[in-house]
Design a protein around this motif. Structure first.
Motif, short mmCIF file in Angstrom:
data_model
loop_
_atom_site.label_atom_id
_atom_site.label_comp_id
_atom_site.label_asym_id
_atom_site.label_seq_id
_atom_site.Cartn_x
_atom_site.Cartn_y
_atom_site.Cartn_z
N TYR A 20 36.78 54.41 32.78
CA TYR A 20 35.85 54.53 33.91
C TYR A 20 34.99 55.76 33.67
CZ TYR A 20 38.87 51.42 36.79
OH TYR A 20 39.61 50.39 37.30
N LEU A 26 36.41 50.40 41.25
CA LEU A 26 37.04 49.08 41.34
C LEU A 26 37.33 48.82 42.81
CD1 LEU A 26 38.30 46.67 39.69
CD2 LEU A 26 40.44 47.96 39.68
N HIS A 29 41.51 45.12 46.09
CA HIS A 29 42.14 43.87 45.63
C HIS A 29 43.65 44.04 45.72
CE1 HIS A 29 42.10 46.54 42.18
NE2 HIS A 29 43.12 45.84 41.69
N ASP A 31 46.08 42.50 43.27
CA ASP A 31 46.80 42.30 41.99
C ASP A 31 47.87 41.21 42.04
OD1 ASP A 31 45.41 44.33 40.79
OD2 ASP A 31 47.16 45.61 40.40
N TYR A 49 47.79 57.48 33.39
CA TYR A 49 46.48 58.14 33.36
C TYR A 49 46.37 59.06 32.14
CZ TYR A 49 46.10 56.24 37.99
OH TYR A 49 46.06 55.36 39.03
N VAL A 101 39.97 51.63 43.25
CA VAL A 101 39.71 52.88 42.53
C VAL A 101 38.36 53.39 43.03
CG1 VAL A 101 39.32 53.96 40.27
CG2 VAL A 101 40.98 52.09 40.49
N ARG A 111 37.58 58.73 32.81
CA ARG A 111 38.91 58.36 33.35
C ARG A 111 39.48 57.26 32.47
NH1 ARG A 111 41.40 54.62 36.99
NH2 ARG A 111 42.43 55.52 38.81
N SER A 113 42.75 55.09 31.12
CA SER A 113 44.09 54.72 31.60
C SER A 113 44.63 53.55 30.78
CB SER A 113 44.04 54.33 33.08
OG SER A 113 43.24 53.18 33.24
N SER A 115 46.98 50.44 31.72
CA SER A 115 47.61 49.89 32.93
C SER A 115 48.00 48.45 32.71
CB SER A 115 46.69 50.05 34.13
OG SER A 115 45.59 49.18 34.00
N TRP A 117 50.96 45.13 34.28
CA TRP A 117 51.87 44.58 35.29
C TRP A 117 53.17 44.13 34.63
CZ3 TRP A 117 46.73 42.98 34.84
CH2 TRP A 117 45.86 43.48 35.84
O1 LIG Z 1 43.40 52.52 37.44
C1 LIG Z 1 43.91 52.48 38.56
O2 LIG Z 1 44.28 53.50 39.17
C2 LIG Z 1 44.13 51.15 39.23
C3 LIG Z 1 43.63 50.02 38.42
C4 LIG Z 1 43.79 48.71 39.08
O3 LIG Z 1 44.05 48.59 40.25
C5 LIG Z 1 43.66 47.47 38.30
O4 LIG Z 1 43.29 47.54 37.14
O5 LIG Z 1 43.97 46.39 38.84
#
Ligand SMILES: O=C(O)CCC(=O)C(=O)O
Ligand SMILES: [Fe+2]
Length: 425
Positions: A20, A26, A29, A31, A49, A101, A111, A113, A115, A117
């Motif tokens: 980012y 973002l 939502h 997820d 992060y 976000v 930023r 990250s 990430s 699930w």
């Molecule tokens: O990067 C974040 O802090 C959240 C990202 C997020 O919610 C997503 O990628 O679905």
């Protein structure tokens, strides 16, 4: 992660890298993605992060979690997390796990990250019960089951009925004296005050944890089981509940269904007014024999709800209403779902039941042709025609269901046998 959150999780999470820059954001939502059957899906979201160590609140890019309003819509931001170098944030996913976000303000910092699930099973068929192998035989069927069902000719009738229709309702299943003691002992039994959930899957009361622990402690202790037999307290429930997971009962099931029982799951549960299960209560992955003993105190009125309904492809195949001391056996095909309809406020007493699922180790059961084994319910119900109104407290009037001849025959048989026994005695 699984240990931390206490959910079963698959070993391979989804993973992606994100960048980012100034002006990126973002929007809100949840997820929350589940499979069609609502059995498996995303359980945990996590974000690692990789921002500069001096990333601050003023740089933006916060992870913001929402609380919800009375319509379950995202309402206000309840938690704002400023990204921090080499730090993981994670949260459980649900239909209301709303987050976003916020816009990155810094024009120099990025930023980054990683990430993704973690996925896993959403629920098991019976919420706490595990499938266990039947425990070695320690019970005499005659101590529990009404003699009429132990008669060879009747066992054959039950087998025929199950082969034809994939289900049977056995009235007065337990001996009267055993059932009476069971009801007395259920009154002494403690139920969890807080219903089991989550409410979009199920709401009903389970036995208190302490009672379940008792069951566990005593399960394999034969002497204790014998002691329960004469107990009038809640221990008598144990005695009956344990009987159903025994090898001796598995052999009985084998005789009336031709199934080789290799595993059993069990749950002792109570549906109080306001309780229910929804159709993703159970797995549809495997065929199983659902066996339920209705431990209710009086006559159940269908207007109270609480029926056990079987559906496949959005069609109702079968509805079973509780009847005092009735055992229902339903051979459920993979793909057939079961739910217990909402028990409404008119119910004069709770629907208490011992619910079991028996498994055969043969995965293809029901798909085999031309053998003696019981067909699955889907195949079985298709060729049924007519109404069932004349069967008291039995099966709801579903289009295309005929008289349950087998049951009437067996009931007639019970009377005949009782007469003979009285004559002899
Ligand atoms: O990067 C974040 O802090 C959240 C990202 C997020 O919610 C997503 O990628 O679905
Ligand atoms: Fe997200």
């Amino acid at each position: 992660m699984s240990n931390l959150v206490g959910f079963d999780l698959d070993y391979t999470p989804d993973l992606s890298v994100h960048k980012y820059e100034k002006g990126n954001y973002l929007l809100c939502h949840d997820d929350d993605i589940k499979d069609d059957a609502f059995m498996h899906g995303r359980i945990i979201a996590f974000i690692i992060y990789l921002v500069d160590e001096d990333w601050s609140k003023d740089d933006g890019g916060a992870l913001e979690l929402f609380n919800i309003n009375s319509q379950s819509h995202p309402d206000e931001i309840s938690l704002s997390i400023t990204p921090k170098w080499n730090t993981i944030a994670f949260f459980a996913l649900s239909p209301t796990s709303y987050h976003q976000v916020s816009e990155v303000i810094s024009s120099t910092k990025i930023r980054y990250s990683i990430s993704g699930w973690f996925h896993g099973p959403l629920n098991t068929r019976l919420s706490r019960a595990e499938f266990i192998a039947p425990v070695p035989e320690v019970f005499d069927l005659k101590d529990f089951i009404s003699p009429v069902y132990l008669n060879e000719k009747n066992k054959q009738r039950i087998l025929k009925k199950l082969q034809k229709d994939s289900y049977i309702l056995l009235s007065k299943f337990l001996r009267d004296d055993v059932f009476d003691k069971l009801i007395t002992s259920i009154r002494e039994t403690g139920w969890e005050e807080k219903p089991t959930g989550p409410p979009f899957i199920r709401k009903y009361h389970l036995l208190k944890d302490s009672e379940i622990d008792n069951f566990k402690d005593n399960n394999n202790n034969n002497n204790n089981i014998k002691d329960y037999k004469d107990s009038s307290s809640s221990s008598f429930c144990k005695y009956v509940y344990d009987f159903f997971k025994s090898k001796s009962f598995a052999i009985f099931i084998n005789e009336i269904s031709n199934w080789q029982i290799t595993a059993v799951a069990r749950e002792f549960r109570q549906f109080q007014p306001g309780n229910y299960t929804l159709i993703h209560d159970q797995g549809q992955d495997r065929i199983g024999a659902d066996v339920t003993l209705f431990c209710i105190e009086g006559e159940w009125d269908e207007k109270w709800g609480g029926g056990t309904h079987y559906v496949a492809d959005e069609h109702e195949l079968l509805a079973i209403y509780p009847e005092k001391n009735m055992l229902s056996i339903v051979i459920r095909d993979a793909g057939t779902l079961r739910f217990v309809k909402y028990v409404n406020s008119h119910a004069a007493f709770p629907k208490t039941e011992m619910s079991f699922i028996y498994w055969d180790d043969d995965d293809d059961k029901g798909e085999e042709e031309g053998d003696e084994e019981v067909e699955d319910i889907e195949g079985g119900v298709e060729d049924i025609e007519g109404g069932v109104e004349d069967i008291e407290g039995g099966v709801e009037d579903i289009e295309g269901v005929e008289d349950i001849e087998g049951i009437e025959d067996i009931e007639e048989e019970v009377e005949k046998i009782e007469e003979i026994e009285e004559g002899e005695g």
